[in-house]
Scaffold this motif. Structure first.
Motif, PDB file in Angstrom:
ATOM      1  N   TYR A  33      32.839  33.342-124.117  1.00  0.00           N
ATOM      2  CA  TYR A  33      34.070  34.059-124.473  1.00  0.00           C
ATOM      3  C   TYR A  33      33.908  34.733-125.835  1.00  0.00           C
ATOM      4  CZ  TYR A  33      36.387  31.079-120.960  1.00  0.00           C
ATOM      5  OH  TYR A  33      36.759  30.442-119.808  1.00  0.00           O
ATOM      6  N   ILE A  34      34.419  35.904-125.956  1.00  0.00           N
ATOM      7  CA  ILE A  34      34.562  36.486-127.288  1.00  0.00           C
ATOM      8  C   ILE A  34      35.963  36.134-127.765  1.00  0.00           C
ATOM      9  CG2 ILE A  34      34.768  38.645-128.569  1.00  0.00           C
ATOM     10  CD1 ILE A  34      32.529  39.708-126.839  1.00  0.00           C
ATOM     11  N   ASP A  72      32.277  43.925-133.250  1.00  0.00           N
ATOM     12  CA  ASP A  72      30.904  43.473-133.018  1.00  0.00           C
ATOM     13  C   ASP A  72      30.868  41.957-133.118  1.00  0.00           C
ATOM     14  OD1 ASP A  72      28.230  43.229-132.673  1.00  0.00           O
ATOM     15  OD2 ASP A  72      27.721  43.802-134.746  1.00  0.00           O
ATOM     16  N   GLN A  73      30.952  41.320-131.976  1.00  0.00           N
ATOM     17  CA  GLN A  73      31.044  39.854-131.991  1.00  0.00           C
ATOM     18  C   GLN A  73      30.307  39.293-130.793  1.00  0.00           C
ATOM     19  OE1 GLN A  73      35.088  38.600-132.932  1.00  0.00           O
ATOM     20  NE2 GLN A  73      34.679  36.600-131.995  1.00  0.00           N
ATOM     21  N   LYS A  74      29.566  38.241-131.026  1.00  0.00           N
ATOM     22  CA  LYS A  74      28.828  37.598-129.929  1.00  0.00           C
ATOM     23  C   LYS A  74      29.742  36.595-129.220  1.00  0.00           C
ATOM     24  CE  LYS A  74      24.484  39.045-130.326  1.00  0.00           C
ATOM     25  NZ  LYS A  74      25.107  40.392-130.422  1.00  0.00           N
ATOM     26  N   PRO A  75      29.558  36.451-127.908  1.00  0.00           N
ATOM     27  CA  PRO A  75      30.391  35.466-127.213  1.00  0.00           C
ATOM     28  C   PRO A  75      29.995  34.026-127.580  1.00  0.00           C
ATOM     29  CG  PRO A  75      29.154  36.842-125.646  1.00  0.00           C
ATOM     30  CD  PRO A  75      28.621  37.132-126.998  1.00  0.00           C
ATOM     31  N   LYS A  76      30.996  33.168-127.576  1.00  0.00           N
ATOM     32  CA  LYS A  76      30.753  31.732-127.778  1.00  0.00           C
ATOM     33  C   LYS A  76      31.152  31.029-126.488  1.00  0.00           C
ATOM     34  CE  LYS A  76      32.268  27.840-130.447  1.00  0.00           C
ATOM     35  NZ  LYS A  76      33.452  27.286-131.084  1.00  0.00           N
TER      36      LYS A  76
END
Lengths: 662, 662
Positions: free
Chosen positions: A525-526, A518-522
């Motif tokens: 990009y993830i 569970d990670q938001k893209p920066k």
């Protein structure tokens, strides 16, 4: 200069086994390269078409190799063709270099080596290399730079030589390039007695940056910086050269009236904040600026790049990644002016946009550059070539009507079938070198992070912070949205793997060894940064649901229209599937779009269907142009979209990307 | 030949006192004629603008009178300007002739007489009259007819001479014309030794028909018929002349690549069933065909006229009466191809369309010809001139954006302000002669019926079947719909009065001496045939409710758009009244349009207002060209339409005729 950035991953390490792209690589290897070789030698039995009716140069043959033989003294004769005819050979050579890397072919290498030998003979003692000026007008050398394309051709040779040297280690190729670059260095610069000027067509700038990277010779980077910074500082440079010119005829007819902005010479590069002029020239300039900004850590230049990038992608780019809104000057016009049926959208311009995007990725780890790179690649670039690999578009329209192309001179440049070859043959060889070098665009590395920009099945070995990582990417993109990364290495090591969430994927899921992350893209990009173990696996599941796009309301051409995308592909309607008068079709609001893959169609493509409506043209309209009382009536009509890239591979007919909505 | 038709009413009998049109007649008399005289003599302090960027002829001055002085041997010097520069003088002379009829002016007549004297001196012994060829290249006379405009210029002189003779009885004018026509007759024809060919620009054909009507010399009608029927029969005529040409330079640069259809020479006239090529040329040809068909009772030719008429008005004409869909060749393109922002719609082409319509009215008593005549007149023709009478449009667009005109070379011909004069100055003098001869278009007579084609206040005396009828027309058209005919005569007589029901009037009422007449129109006219008494009065009440037009669905440019008309006027939106980005405006379905007259605006015009909506461009669009999720939002906006003819008389800005509907 001590380069602090991590250089991007070297192309020699990526092996593309992707189904979709392997076909293209094979086409280039088996069809385009031999075919282009025949063309360059006037042996192909083809029709060479003028891409524009107003072309003044004869184009019954290429004569490009013959020109080199004459310049080399091996034959007698006159130069034939465009003043930049040499570059066709160089682009072929560059494509050969990339292709040999994928599939080594001793015979092809020998052929290319023989071309290098020929070029060596054609090169003058001081390093100058240009068949037109050597054969026809040596006294005019470097004296008509607005039109002469001398440095443009030199740049293409240097690019080819760098690529060929990297693949084959042919040192002669690189030696010729350095000698040529040295000749240019001896003639251009701020020092007294040198020409304080530049070529009318940018190309040498990006080539010198490449030559610097392979030779580490700082002078080449400096020369590139000189050309970039000199551009547009002296508004009378071209005019002065023209006034002092003693040539009997124009180098290229009809170029003298072009404004300075055509050459991006209307103001210094740092002051240019909108994409102006000839589209290919502009993106070649930008590609050079972005690379040089990266190599010299030049923040001002990078900031200028960002402004120009925004100008293109936020206000002057077609949804297909095409650029150049007008045929006249093959140029940008103004913000939001994106006519679908009179534009230029040259294949080469989208290739140049990819160069620019890629070089920006070296500077800024932002997926929007990769989004545009992918948009241009999967749509305008491969639309430039027929599925048979033997027919090519220069101009890639978003809307076509064969009758209009035939009868409206303002649309005569918009072809409805791909011709075999062009008098001014820049696009086909440019396509060949683009497709064969595709591997270099897949990954970039910044610090200890491997950025994944394109999804296609490949295997590679990457050195990250001293560790050799074997990375395997398996995917069903572009037709599906599933990507599997398999990581292998000698020992556990810590680095980042950044996976791009494309603009066409609204949702996504990502799993590490089966467990969802569970990670938001920066910046799009993830980034999974961890200590990787042997056989770690990342599964990325992208959303390939059909996307319905609207254009910015300021784009007058697309008022009340929508465009359809699935995965990286923009879709279009063709007459072949939907009958004539595509403009009568309306897409209702809440009808579902249905996707299925058709193996037998156009080499296998995903098609999209929707229950649409089509305006009924009542009999009463037969004899009147305007009416106050005839009602708008519609009938139901199921319509079929195909991916834009494969349009015009069946019968000639209408095509439309932006479709009227209800 | 014994002419069986009744000839149409003679222009000398109509006296226009109409408020709307008197202003134009005054402008021509007080402003245009003196102003054009100054231009022709290089005395006007004006900027002469090239109407196209690609013009190759210098245009700093007119030099037209000077050319005649040189040809006459009164001065030394070279010819300057276009090869057809003479025609500017002839069109001025024709306008003077018509103007003198309305308002006699002894000084102006003396000036015009002196021009006739000058022309007599410039005319060669054998009747040839053309300053370019007389001064510069006498050996090339009649040898490059595709480009030379020799017969075109001759035709304009003959038209002027006929008009000037009719007004002033200056016999020298007519003598020069006959001598010139005789010279042409001696050089062209089917007989051995004569040229079996024709001019690249039609005009002589319609002029000879006029000369025949005033002189009754059958040979002039025969010569016109020769030119008409010869056209397009020998597809190699122009090419042969070009091959045999010994001139050092082209007569007109860049014309050699025009296809035969540009000159309507691609096939014989009877086989032409679509309007092709240069629009002015086509309508001049058609005007001649229609007149000659009428004068020689040539049914085949009339049938060809009807086909070409239908091609124009049913498939290739703008709602403003403009024709010519492309700037390249100023030409027709294909059916339903009517782009609003790249078209040509030359003022002269709509004037020529009026000539064609008028001549068709002589053959066919059908109001649809008058409808188109009126459409062209009230919209494109008078849009060609600024309200000050000193600035002129060549090109009359239906949609303009100043930024596009400035930055898109494909729209550089679309000006946003009317320039003062043009290097190729055909439109302003053509306008002058059109406006001053307006009276002749009001009535036509066929058998014993007086057909009323245009509604404007005037008085006339008409001989119908031997009886002299005084007819007074009083009306508030174009702003209102009320027309009163007052009939006076010496004794009761029987004839018909036909009143046209215009296409813009959905309903109507008609009264004879106060009692309503219940009669259906026949071919668009209500014909009241009776024994008329002294002081009989017909009152016609037309419907000037606002009409909302849709275009034929095949017209791609107007999908989902409407155009507004009231009375004869097509309306438009201008930025001045409605702010920028007119393309964001939507007209809701059931909102009422409100009309009021504004005395203080643009010399007094009726404006139309409606509560419309305007698309809101959300902030999010600042940085993106395409979106899948930004909603379409609108704000209410009251918008104001003005009549199309008076656009571009305030600040330069956007303009749009076809407006998006909800």
């Amino acid at each position: 200069m001590n380069v602090q950035h991590n250089t991007p991953i070297h192309i020699h390490n990526v092996n593309i086994t992707d189904q979709f792209w392997s076909r293209y690589l094979e086409i280039v290897r088996k069809e385009m390269i031999p075919y282009q070789w025949d063309v360059l030698n006037d042996k192909a039995n083809i029709t060479i078409e003028k891409e524009r009716n107003d072309e003044t140069i004869p184009s019954e043959k290429s004569h490009a190799i013959e020109n080199f033989k004459i310049a080399a003294g091996l034959k007698e004769g006159k130069h034939y063709g465009w003043v930049f005819q040499d570059s066709d050979v160089y682009k072929w050579l560059e494509a050969v270099a990339y292709s040999l890397h994928h599939t080594f072919d001793e015979k092809l290498k020998e052929l290319a080596d023989s071309v290098i030998d020929l070029l060596e003979l054609a090169q003058e003692k001081d390093g100058y290399l240009n068949t037109y000026f050597s054969i026809e007008e040596p006294e005019r050398r470097f004296k008509m730079l607005a039109e002469s394309h001398e440095l443009y051709c030199a740049g293409h040779y240097i690019e080819a030589a760098v690529a060929y040297y990297e693949t084959t280690k042919n040192e002669k190729a690189l030696r010729i390039a350095c000698k040529l670059a040295d000749c240019i260095d001896a003639n251009f610069g701020n020092e007294d007695g040198k020409i304080k000027g530049y070529d009318g067509h940018e190309e040498i700038e990006l080539a010198l940056a490449k030559l610097y990277q392979v030779t580490k010779e700082r002078k080449y980077l400096n020369l590139s910086r000189f050309f970039l910074y000199e551009r547009g500082t002296d508004s009378s440079f071209f005019d002065r050269q023209r006034q002092e010119d003693t040539g009997k005829k124009a180098v290229i007819e009809g170029m003298h009236h072009r404004p300075l902005s055509y050459y991006q010479a209307h103001r210094p590069i740092l002051e240019q904040d909108s994409a102006e002029g000839h589209a290919v020239r502009l993106v070649y300039l930008c590609a050079a600026m972005a690379d040089v900004a990266y190599l010299s850590k030049d923040k001002e230049m990078l900031s200028a790049c960002r402004k120009l990038w925004k100008s293109i992608v936020e206000r002057r780019m077609y949804i297909t990644g095409g650029i150049g809104s007008t045929v006249d000057g093959e140029a940008f016009t103004s913000d939001y002016d994106l006519p679908n049926d009179t534009m230029y959208c040259e294949t080469c311009a989208s290739i140049g946009l990819i160069f620019f995007a890629y070089n920006m990725l070296k500077n800024d780890t932002n997926s929007s550059y990769a989004d545009t790179l992918e948009r241009a690649l999967y749509n305008t670039v491969i639309s430039g070539m027929a599925l048979d690999g033997k027919h090519f578009f220069y101009v890639n329209p978003l809307e076509v009507n064969p009758e209009n192309s035939a009868k409206d001179p303002g649309k005569s440049h918009v072809k409805v079938t791909r011709p075999e070859w062009f008098g001014c043959a820049c696009c086909p060889p440019n396509l060949a070198r683009m497709l064969t070098s595709l591997d270099k665009y897949i990954y970039t590395i910044s610090d200890d992070i491997i950025y994944t920009n394109l999804y296609l099945t490949n295997q590679t070995s990457i050195h990250v912070k001293g560790t050799k990582v074997s990375l395997q990417q398996e995917t069903n993109v572009p037709w599906g949205g599933d990507i599997r990364f398999h990581i292998q290495q000698d020992a556990p090591s810590t680095f980042g793997l950044a996976v791009r969430i494309p603009s066409w994927s609204k949702t996504y899921k990502i799993y590490l060894n089966g467990a969802e992350i569970d990670q938001k893209p920066k910046n799009g990009y993830i980034i999974i940064h961890r200590e990787w173990q042997q056989n770690d696996e990342i599964i990325l599941s992208l959303d390939v649901n059909i996307q319905v796009w609207s254009a910015n309301p300021y784009v007058k051409a697309n008022v009340n229209k929508i465009a359809i995308q699935r995965g990286p592909f923009i879709y279009c309607l063709e007459e072949e599937d939907n009958e004539k008068n595509l403009h009568l079709i309306r897409i209702p609001k809440n009808e579902p779009f249905n996707y299925h893959f058709e193996t037998g169609l156009l080499g296998g493509v995903g098609v999209i269907e929707v229950n649409a409506k089509k305006r009924i043209v009542q009999m009463e309209w037969d004899h009147q142009l305007y009416s106050t009382d005839l009602p708008e009536e519609y009938e139901k009509k199921k319509i079929t979209f195909i991916p834009y890239y494969c349009w015009a591979n069946r019968s000639p007919g209408e095509m439309q990307v932006w479709i009227e909505k209800e």
